[in-house]
Design an enzyme around this catalytic site. Structure first.
Site, short mmCIF file in Angstrom:
data_model
loop_
_atom_site.label_atom_id
_atom_site.label_comp_id
_atom_site.label_asym_id
_atom_site.label_seq_id
_atom_site.Cartn_x
_atom_site.Cartn_y
_atom_site.Cartn_z
N GLY A 14 6.91 -7.50 -4.90
CA GLY A 14 6.18 -7.38 -3.64
C GLY A 14 5.80 -8.73 -3.08
N GLY A 16 3.90 -9.09 -0.21
CA GLY A 16 2.79 -8.93 0.75
C GLY A 16 1.74 -9.99 0.45
N PHE A 17 0.50 -9.71 0.83
CA PHE A 17 -0.55 -10.71 0.62
C PHE A 17 -0.72 -11.05 -0.86
CE2 PHE A 17 -2.09 -9.03 4.76
CZ PHE A 17 -2.02 -10.22 5.45
N GLU A 178 -8.11 1.00 16.46
CA GLU A 178 -7.39 -0.07 17.17
C GLU A 178 -6.28 0.52 18.06
OE1 GLU A 178 -8.31 -3.56 13.87
OE2 GLU A 178 -6.58 -2.29 13.62
N ASP A 316 -3.53 -3.82 -3.14
CA ASP A 316 -3.89 -2.44 -2.82
C ASP A 316 -3.60 -1.46 -3.95
OD1 ASP A 316 -4.66 -3.24 -0.33
OD2 ASP A 316 -3.22 -2.00 0.78
N ALA A 327 -6.93 -6.96 3.00
CA ALA A 327 -6.08 -8.14 2.84
C ALA A 327 -6.77 -9.17 1.93
CB ALA A 327 -5.79 -8.76 4.20
C1 LIG Z 1 -1.95 -0.97 10.05
C2 LIG Z 1 -2.81 -1.70 9.03
C3 LIG Z 1 -3.93 -2.40 9.45
C4 LIG Z 1 -4.72 -3.09 8.53
N1 LIG Z 1 -5.81 -3.79 8.97
C5 LIG Z 1 -6.52 -4.52 8.09
C6 LIG Z 1 -7.60 -5.33 8.52
O1 LIG Z 1 -7.93 -5.37 9.71
N2 LIG Z 1 -8.27 -6.09 7.60
C7 LIG Z 1 -7.91 -6.05 6.27
O2 LIG Z 1 -8.52 -6.78 5.47
N3 LIG Z 1 -6.91 -5.28 5.83
C8 LIG Z 1 -6.21 -4.53 6.69
N4 LIG Z 1 -5.17 -3.76 6.25
C9 LIG Z 1 -4.91 -3.68 4.81
C10 LIG Z 1 -4.12 -4.89 4.32
O3 LIG Z 1 -3.02 -5.12 5.14
C11 LIG Z 1 -3.71 -4.58 2.89
O4 LIG Z 1 -4.88 -4.49 2.13
C12 LIG Z 1 -2.81 -5.67 2.32
O5 LIG Z 1 -1.64 -5.80 3.07
C13 LIG Z 1 -2.48 -5.35 0.88
O6 LIG Z 1 -1.66 -6.36 0.37
P1 LIG Z 1 -0.66 -6.04 -0.83
O7 LIG Z 1 0.05 -7.31 -1.10
O8 LIG Z 1 -1.37 -5.34 -1.91
O9 LIG Z 1 0.34 -4.97 -0.22
P2 LIG Z 1 1.33 -5.11 1.06
O10 LIG Z 1 0.84 -6.12 2.02
O11 LIG Z 1 1.51 -3.71 1.49
O12 LIG Z 1 2.64 -5.67 0.40
C14 LIG Z 1 3.39 -4.92 -0.52
C15 LIG Z 1 4.79 -5.45 -0.51
O13 LIG Z 1 5.50 -4.84 -1.57
C16 LIG Z 1 6.78 -4.45 -1.12
N5 LIG Z 1 7.22 -3.34 -1.96
C17 LIG Z 1 6.68 -2.09 -2.03
N6 LIG Z 1 7.32 -1.38 -2.95
C18 LIG Z 1 8.28 -2.18 -3.47
C19 LIG Z 1 9.27 -2.01 -4.46
N7 LIG Z 1 9.41 -0.86 -5.13
N8 LIG Z 1 10.11 -3.04 -4.72
C20 LIG Z 1 9.99 -4.22 -4.05
N9 LIG Z 1 9.07 -4.43 -3.11
C21 LIG Z 1 8.21 -3.42 -2.83
C22 LIG Z 1 6.58 -4.11 0.34
O14 LIG Z 1 7.79 -4.20 1.07
C23 LIG Z 1 5.55 -5.16 0.76
O15 LIG Z 1 6.16 -6.32 1.24
C24 LIG Z 1 -4.37 -3.05 7.15
C25 LIG Z 1 -3.24 -2.35 6.73
C26 LIG Z 1 -2.46 -1.68 7.67
C27 LIG Z 1 -1.24 -0.92 7.21
#
Ligand SMILES: Cc1cc2nc3c(=O)[nH]c(=O)nc-3n(C[C@H](O)[C@H](O)[C@H](O)COP(=O)(O)OP(=O)(O)OC[C@H]3O[C@@H](n4cnc5c(N)ncnc54)[C@H](O)[C@@H]3O)c2cc1C
Length: 446
Positions: A14, A16-17, A178, A316, A327
């Site tokens: 992953g 993401g953040f 939003e 998450d 995030a």
């Molecule tokens: C529409 C929306 C609005 C939001 N607004 C806010 C806000 O205003 N403030 C705030 O703090 N938070 C907000 N959030 C929440 C925030 O974006 C998340 O908490 C944050 O992105 C989580 O980060 P993460 O790295 O855990 O997951 P993600 O950012 O979801 O990243 C996960 C990554 O893993 C990858 N992945 C998933 N499964 C697999 C797999 N099997 N193999 C390889 N790669 C995989 C995905 O492609 C992705 O790139 C919002 C979320 C959304 C959807």
């Protein structure tokens, strides 16, 4: 015996953040880091609604992962979806987009796969009520919103026209709020005087929320302010409601008294509920880790899996102390996990201190010049909330070019209400083989 020639192999699932911050924390570590993601970009999810509503372009909220990490010479990015983990053999299995399989050996594994949309057991709703988690989702929603106005313009039946001009949002969290605010602004400002047969400002925006407040996580005072701003914008808020059915023509909703009502609407958007992606269940099965109802994986205070000190879960998809899906939580857990791996590679004997989340607050944008921000005892709303929102997002957007571009786009929207990113694609329709009944094909001259 320690192998001092081969660097430690760290696999991060992953980008993401959480994954990005883990990789950054490993930048100067003697480690070969592999970031595997099923998408080629790092996505700034909190601004997806701005891409969906035409304020920002996809390039302003998403950047190629390998570009973001290009200066991290020990990091390699792979486009593949992780499907399984074998903790005995210490390998991650992944599928390339063409179906080909990859085996990724690791010494340390950091899982950062985020969460996906949940329909609370009603996956059949997804076809008519898309969620917004990915760039494709946002572009699909952009198409639905702007296409709905086009469809209303040519609809001859007034009821059908009304249905196209009705937008229903399920979920009164930040994303639902939003999007609701954005659609009302598009209807009232952006599209002003562009249509001839319909008055775009008449568009109805309905917001359905199961609890008794929108933005409940912001506390009663800010929630009330947000609701008032939304109502002033013309959003119709339906609290204490449960959606029981969605189809191409609208949605059916049950209220607190058990009464069902059908709301005709061609555009229904789903922003309620999340669940873990399938690879989380595969990991839990392989390691015996526990998952909560949404599939989050329970971790030790140092983010490792019980009995598996080489596997860390972040962001998450991590279940720890009921931390919210924000995030900031993802960034802090990702950075913590990356640092912990680095310290262990450097041979530090001391166990890392348990992870401690530093709450920097949260923000939600409602409309031009209006946002709510909650950071500890500081509660901001209206214009000051919006300025704080602006600052926070400028600081956290990835890359200088994205920041500069976003600032320019926000200035344009704020000053004029117009949006530059309204383009959407339409799939070509095959021409009908038979001319419509009653019409002859045009004569050809010979
Ligand atoms: C529409 C929306 C609005 C939001 N607004 C806010 C806000 O205003 N403030 C705030 O703090 N938070 C907000 N959030 C929440 C925030 O974006 C998340 O908490 C944050 O992105 C989580 O980060 P993460 O790295 O855990 O997951 P993600 O950012 O979801 O990243 C996960 C990554 O893993 C990858 N992945 C998933 N499964 C697999 C797999 N099997 N193999 C390889 N790669 C995989 C995905 O492609 C992705 O790139 C919002 C979320 C959304 C959807």
């Amino acid at each position: 015996m320690e192998d001092h020639v081969t660097p430690r192999r760290v696999v991060i699932i992953g980008g993401g953040f959480a994954g990005l911050f883990a990789a950054r924390a490993l930048r100067h570590a003697p480690a070969a880091v592999t970031v595997v993601d099923r998408r080629p970009h790092h996505l700034f999810q909190p601004l997806l609604y701005q891409c969906a509503s035409g304020i920002l372009s996809e390039g302003q909220i998403a950047q190629p992962l390998r570009t973001v990490l290009r200066r991290h010479h020990n990091v390699n990015c792979l486009l593949a979806e992780a499907t399984d983990v074998d903790p005995g053999a210490k390998t991650v299995r992944a599928r390339r987009p063409d179906g080909g399989l990859l085996e990724l050996p690791y010494d340390d594994l950091i899982v950062a796969v985020g969460m996906r949309q949940s329909y609370f057991g009603h996956d059949e709703f997804a076809a008519h009520a898309p969620g917004m988690k990915t760039l494709d989702d946002a572009l699909g929603i952009r198409r639905r919103i702007y296409q709905a106005f086009e469809m209303a313009e040519t609809a001859t039946d007034p009821r059908e026209r009304r249905r196209w001009l009705t937008f229903a949002l399920v979920g009164g969290g930040p994303t639902g709020v939003e999007l609701a605010g954005q659609i009302r602004e598009i209807a009232g400002h952006t599209l002003d005087r562009e249509f001839r047969a319909v008055d775009s400002a008449e568009a109805r925006v309905l917001l359905f929320e199961g609890s008794e407040a929108v933005l409940g996580a912001f506390g009663p005072r800010l929630a009330e302010r947000a609701a008032r701003t939304l109502r002033d914008l013309g959003v119709e808020i339906h609290l204490g409601t449960t959606v029981t059915g969605v189809d191409a023509n609208g949605l059916t909703v049950k209220d607190g008294n058990g009464a069902s009502t059908h709301f005709p609407a061609h555009t229904v958007l789903w922003t309620a509920g999340v669940e873990a992606p399938p690879v989380a269940a595969a990991l839990a099965r392989a390691t015996g880790a526990e998952q909560d109802r949404a599939g989050r994986i329970a971790v030790e205070p140092d983010l490792t899996l019980p009995g598996h000190p080489d596997i860390r879960v972040t962001g998450d998809v991590m279940g720890l102390d009921r931390l919210p899906g924000l995030a900031e939580v993802a960034m802090q857990t990702g950075a913590y996990a990356g640092r912990a791996v680095r310290h262990s590679i450097e041979g530090r004997k001391k166990r890392p201190k348990p992870f401690k989340y530093v709450d920097l607050g949260s923000a939600a944008y409602i409309c031009r010049g209006r946002a709510v921000v909650k950071a500890g005892p500081v509660h901001l709303s209206g214009r000051t909330g919006w300025l704080a929102w602006l600052l926070i997002h400028l600081v956290f957007l990835t890359g200088f070019r994205s920041r500069f571009g976003a600032l320019l786009s926000w200035a344009v929207v704020f000053a004029s209400g117009s949006r530059r990113e309204r383009a959407f694609t339409m799939p070509d329709r095959e021409p009908s083989p038979d001319p419509p009944a009653g019409r002859k094909p045009p004569a050809t001259s010979s």
